[in-house]
Design an enzyme around this catalytic site. Structure first.
Site: not given
Ligand code: RB5
Length: 151
Positions: A66
């Site tokens: 993420c």
């Molecule tokens: C998404 O914008 C972001 O919050 C996600 O990809 C991640 O970083 C969460 O931990």
């Protein structure tokens, strides 16, 4: 090795590049999405199916991404049998497997650049659990934690 990959919008580009690179290393790669860049998507929707596939043995290892790697890691570790960790350095990428039987590596698409991410993934995939008694003892304690009743 059969490897699963999953990412939200924050990790989408890195997932696409890593998938291609590790397939070129002769791994069999299963992509759990996202399949297109959607700025409104949610990482648990992709990470949970991958985590279940790791826990069931459908894939041997997983790579979840993420933006920071944090949310994906939290989500992956909710599935019993998954041992996921957010990794930034080569030592942890292999020692996490050797000692702790880490089966999912978590990366931050907004934190770790492609070349370093690929090195970390290759090290992770190349490492094996050592299986020493003390390592198994600790993993048994983690399995017991997973069985604790909550609420
Ligand atoms: C998404 O914008 C972001 O919050 C996600 O990809 C991640 O970083 C969460 O931990």
């Amino acid at each position: 090795m059969k490897v699963g990959v999953a990412a939200d919008h924050g990790g989408f580009d890195l997932k696409e590049r890593l998938r291609e690179a590790i397939a070129g290393d002769d791994h069999e790669v299963a992509d759990f999405g996202a399949y297109e860049l959607d700025p409104g998507d949610d990482y648990p929707d992709y990470v949970a199916p991958l985590a279940r596939a790791v826990a069931s043995g459908e894939v041997e290892r997983g790579i979840v991404i993420c933006g920071s790697g944090v949310g994906a890691c939290i989500a992956a570790n909710k599935t019993p049998g998954v041992r996921a960790a957010l990794v930034f350095d080569s030592f942890s990428a292999h020692q996490g497997v050797e000692d702790d039987d880490m089966n999912v590596i978590c990366l931050g698409g907004r934190v770790t650049g492609f070349e370093l991410a690929l090195d970390l993934v290759r090290i992770f995939l190349g490492a094996s659990f050592k299986g020493d008694e003390r390592f198994r003892r600790r993993l048994a304690k983690i399995s017991a934690l997973e069985k604790e009743k909550r609420g």
